[in-house]
Design a protein around this motif. Structure first.
Motif, PDB file in Angstrom:
ATOM      1  N   TRP A 149      52.904  32.023  58.321  1.00  0.00           N
ATOM      2  CA  TRP A 149      52.327  30.759  57.757  1.00  0.00           C
ATOM      3  C   TRP A 149      53.364  29.510  58.393  1.00  0.00           C
ATOM      4  N   GLU A 150      52.948  28.248  58.170  1.00  0.00           N
ATOM      5  CA  GLU A 150      53.575  27.050  58.271  1.00  0.00           C
ATOM      6  C   GLU A 150      53.553  26.425  57.124  1.00  0.00           C
ATOM      7  N   PRO A 151      54.481  25.648  56.785  1.00  0.00           N
ATOM      8  CA  PRO A 151      55.818  25.909  57.205  1.00  0.00           C
ATOM      9  C   PRO A 151      56.408  27.160  57.020  1.00  0.00           C
ATOM     10  N   ALA A 152      57.271  27.465  57.698  1.00  0.00           N
ATOM     11  CA  ALA A 152      57.641  28.803  57.786  1.00  0.00           C
ATOM     12  C   ALA A 152      58.927  28.894  56.601  1.00  0.00           C
ATOM     13  N   THR A 153      59.275  28.104  56.247  1.00  0.00           N
ATOM     14  CA  THR A 153      60.495  28.074  55.025  1.00  0.00           C
ATOM     15  C   THR A 153      59.725  28.043  53.652  1.00  0.00           C
ATOM     16  N   MET A 154      58.393  27.869  53.477  1.00  0.00           N
ATOM     17  CA  MET A 154      57.833  27.998  52.450  1.00  0.00           C
ATOM     18  C   MET A 154      57.929  29.591  51.709  1.00  0.00           C
ATOM     19  N   PRO A 155      58.135  29.874  50.680  1.00  0.00           N
ATOM     20  CA  PRO A 155      58.034  31.207  50.127  1.00  0.00           C
ATOM     21  C   PRO A 155      56.719  31.830  49.898  1.00  0.00           C
ATOM     22  N   PHE A 156      56.383  33.147  50.157  1.00  0.00           N
ATOM     23  CA  PHE A 156      55.123  33.541  50.011  1.00  0.00           C
ATOM     24  C   PHE A 156      54.363  33.269  48.609  1.00  0.00           C
ATOM     25  N   PHE A 157      55.361  33.340  47.400  1.00  0.00           N
ATOM     26  CA  PHE A 157      54.585  33.024  46.325  1.00  0.00           C
ATOM     27  C   PHE A 157      53.986  31.628  46.174  1.00  0.00           C
ATOM     28  N   GLU A 158      54.798  30.744  46.848  1.00  0.00           N
ATOM     29  CA  GLU A 158      54.069  29.558  47.233  1.00  0.00           C
ATOM     30  C   GLU A 158      52.796  29.315  47.880  1.00  0.00           C
ATOM     31  N   VAL A 159      52.637  30.204  48.980  1.00  0.00           N
ATOM     32  CA  VAL A 159      51.783  30.362  49.988  1.00  0.00           C
ATOM     33  C   VAL A 159      50.424  30.601  49.129  1.00  0.00           C
ATOM     34  N   VAL A 160      50.732  31.766  48.403  1.00  0.00           N
ATOM     35  CA  VAL A 160      49.555  32.281  47.572  1.00  0.00           C
ATOM     36  C   VAL A 160      48.879  31.363  46.599  1.00  0.00           C
ATOM     37  N   GLU A 161      49.988  30.616  46.056  1.00  0.00           N
ATOM     38  CA  GLU A 161      49.585  29.447  44.996  1.00  0.00           C
ATOM     39  C   GLU A 161      48.837  28.394  45.544  1.00  0.00           C
ATOM     40  N   ASN A 162      49.166  28.358  46.706  1.00  0.00           N
ATOM     41  CA  ASN A 162      48.315  27.283  47.541  1.00  0.00           C
ATOM     42  C   ASN A 162      46.729  27.635  47.858  1.00  0.00           C
ATOM     43  N   ILE A 163      46.919  28.742  48.350  1.00  0.00           N
ATOM     44  CA  ILE A 163      45.577  29.158  49.080  1.00  0.00           C
ATOM     45  C   ILE A 163      44.918  30.229  48.076  1.00  0.00           C
ATOM     46  N   GLY A 164      45.265  30.906  47.214  1.00  0.00           N
ATOM     47  CA  GLY A 164      44.580  31.807  46.627  1.00  0.00           C
ATOM     48  C   GLY A 164      44.016  31.573  45.189  1.00  0.00           C
ATOM     49  N   PHE A 165      43.301  32.487  44.834  1.00  0.00           N
ATOM     50  CA  PHE A 165      42.464  32.296  43.241  1.00  0.00           C
ATOM     51  C   PHE A 165      42.983  33.345  42.544  1.00  0.00           C
ATOM     52  N   VAL A 166      42.836  33.179  41.179  1.00  0.00           N
ATOM     53  CA  VAL A 166      43.197  34.060  40.185  1.00  0.00           C
ATOM     54  C   VAL A 166      42.394  35.309  40.216  1.00  0.00           C
ATOM     55  N   PRO A 167      43.018  36.494  40.190  1.00  0.00           N
ATOM     56  CA  PRO A 167      42.249  37.740  40.296  1.00  0.00           C
ATOM     57  C   PRO A 167      41.898  38.218  38.875  1.00  0.00           C
ATOM     58  N   LEU A 168      40.962  37.522  38.310  1.00  0.00           N
ATOM     59  CA  LEU A 168      40.138  37.946  37.025  1.00  0.00           C
ATOM     60  C   LEU A 168      39.754  39.536  37.223  1.00  0.00           C
ATOM     61  N   PRO A 169      39.791  39.977  35.886  1.00  0.00           N
ATOM     62  CA  PRO A 169      39.331  41.519  35.713  1.00  0.00           C
ATOM     63  C   PRO A 169      38.123  41.638  36.223  1.00  0.00           C
ATOM     64  N   PRO A 170      37.546  42.661  36.866  1.00  0.00           N
ATOM     65  CA  PRO A 170      36.047  42.966  37.380  1.00  0.00           C
ATOM     66  C   PRO A 170      35.309  43.056  36.181  1.00  0.00           C
ATOM     67  N   TYR A 171      35.562  43.060  34.875  1.00  0.00           N
ATOM     68  CA  TYR A 171      34.766  43.021  33.746  1.00  0.00           C
ATOM     69  C   TYR A 171      34.122  41.562  33.244  1.00  0.00           C
ATOM     70  N   ILE A 172      35.096  40.632  33.998  1.00  0.00           N
ATOM     71  CA  ILE A 172      34.518  39.080  33.464  1.00  0.00           C
ATOM     72  C   ILE A 172      33.848  38.922  34.944  1.00  0.00           C
ATOM     73  N   LYS A 173      32.449  38.587  34.166  1.00  0.00           N
ATOM     74  CA  LYS A 173      31.543  38.249  35.154  1.00  0.00           C
ATOM     75  C   LYS A 173      31.272  36.757  35.552  1.00  0.00           C
ATOM     76  N   ARG A 174      32.214  35.954  36.122  1.00  0.00           N
ATOM     77  CA  ARG A 174      32.158  34.782  36.392  1.00  0.00           C
ATOM     78  C   ARG A 174      33.205  34.539  37.596  1.00  0.00           C
ATOM     79  N   GLN A 175      33.074  33.453  38.289  1.00  0.00           N
ATOM     80  CA  GLN A 175      33.996  32.939  39.154  1.00  0.00           C
ATOM     81  C   GLN A 175      35.085  32.395  38.533  1.00  0.00           C
ATOM     82  N   ALA A 176      36.632  32.709  38.880  1.00  0.00           N
ATOM     83  CA  ALA A 176      37.872  31.944  38.591  1.00  0.00           C
ATOM     84  C   ALA A 176      37.746  30.668  38.533  1.00  0.00           C
TER      85      ALA A 176
END
Length: 401
Positions: A149-176
């Motif tokens: 990723w770029e910027p390369a100085t960004m720590p990975f936890f910030e990367v996933v915070e920017n691009i990712g979605f909350v991993p709700l449990p599979p038994y919650i039948k809706r989108q995060a």
């Protein structure tokens, strides 16, 4: 001696879909709280928790923080590829280090539409703050995916915070939804690395925590990074045949020293805190027996020990604390596969704060190990008194008889 030959079909119940909470209570501490002690069951509000405890109790919280582990990429053709982060592998398998990694890393993942992802094909995901590429390094049951990723100085936890979605449990039948980023997180979460929340802690508010402090209740924090394996159902007829998942844990020297010296009874806030604490005890036993100094507790270790000669947890924790001090260690990191089933002898925890768990789950076996056959009465009471179940559901305060 293996894990006790427990027939898993004896530890199930009927859970109607309507009782599974798909959204959290509007105010966390207004959820219901079932209280169980010496065979007696009563219903309260979670806000009542401080009044149900005396000063002799020390509460231990799991401060892991859920990461936005679901990453939605697209191929140039438009086909969606969803990547679910499971565990880091390169440059370090230690979650705490992987979360701080900059520039690149590789994780074991679950991959949706894996067949459509061609070898050497880079997937690209870009937001206002970060530009991320994903490349498939290995196929298999848990594919290895490299991220740069770029910027390369960004720590990975910030990367996933920017691009990712909350991993709700599979038994919650809706989108995060955006609200889940805060709802599916404890108010005291601080150490990034879990892909599922320690849900017993979701009921705590700053008001409840302040009241516990005012009342003189002890509070300590440790870290167990909850893995996706927590949702794996029991498919084997015998618990001893279940492939128990592994989770990473860490403890500070001050945490261990305080538990060893403050002479209070321990209440685990959540099954993850309980697994961490009991695992710490068995690591101390390994050290005292002169076994290897690697902190890994396999699923059978506790059942291999003769309990008659074992010391109280305060003595074992004092030994660990001295061992750390002699090696100038401020933090202890390890992993555990501990499998707590009926027949397990608890060494640390006298009480447990926990939600209501899925049928046919390792967590239900843990509850049954803790309260015995009364688990059936507890769950019947909850079902008959409109308690909400699973991650966003209501809570319970259970004491070992």
């Amino acid at each position: 001696m293996p894990v006790p030959n427990i027939h898993t079909r004896l530890y199930t119940y009927h859970l109607p879909d309507a009782r599974i909470a798909s959204v959290p209570f509007q105010k966390r501490d207004e959820s219901k709280l079932l209280h169980y002690k010496r065979g007696k069951i009563s219903s309260h509000s979670f806000f009542d928790l401080p009044t149900l405890l005396t000063k002799k109790y020390q509460l231990v919280f799991n401060n892991t923080r859920v990461i936005a582990a679901r990453l939605k990429f697209h191929r140039a053709s438009g086909a969606g590829i969803e990547i679910f982060l499971l565990e880091p592998e390169l440059p370090s398998p230690v979650v705490a280090l992987a979360m701080q990694q900059t520039k690149h890393c590789a994780w074991r993942c679950l991959v949706g539409n894996l067949k459509k992802w061609k070898p050497d094909e880079e997937l690209v995901l870009e937001t206002e703050n970060v530009h991320v590429k994903a490349k498939l390094l290995q196929h298999g049951a848990s594919p290895l995916v490299e991220f740069t990723w770029e910027p390369a100085t960004m720590p990975f936890f910030e990367v996933v915070e920017n691009i990712g979605f909350v991993p709700l449990p599979p038994y919650i039948k809706r989108q995060a939804e955006e609200e889940d980023k805060s709802n599916y997180q404890t108010v005291y979460a601080s150490v990034e690395g879990a892909v599922a929340a320690p849900t017993a802690g979701l009921h705590f508010t700053e008001e409840v925590l302040s009241k516990l402090l005012e009342n003189g209740h002890g509070r300590l924090e440790t870290t167990l990074h909850v893995s996706a394996g927590t949702f794996l159902p029991l498919k084997a007829e015998s618990a001893s045949d279940h492939n128990m998942h592994v989770e990473q844990v860490s403890f500070t020297k001050d945490f261990i020293g305080q538990l060893a010296s403050d002479n209070k009874e321990v209440i685990a806030v959540g099954t993850t805190s309980m697994r961490a604490l009991e695992s710490l005890y068995w690591f101390g036993v390994k050290l005292m027996q002169g076994q290897d100094q690697e902190f890994f507790i396999d699923k059978e270790f506790a059942y291999d020990q003769s309990t008659e000669s074992l010391l109280p947890f305060s003595d074992v924790f004092a030994f660990i604390n001295q061992w750390m001090q002699s090696r100038d260690l401020e933090e202890l990191q390890g992993a555990t596969q501990i499998f707590i089933v009926p027949g397990y002898e608890f060494k640390v925890c006298k009480g447990l704060i926990t939600n209501f768990h899925q049928p046919d789950s390792t967590l239900l076996l843990l509850v049954a190990a803790f309260v015995g056959e009364d688990w059936k009465d507890i769950y019947d009471f909850a079902l008959n008194n409109d308690f909400r179940f699973l991650s966003y559901g209501d809570s319970s305060l259970l004491f070992r008889n």
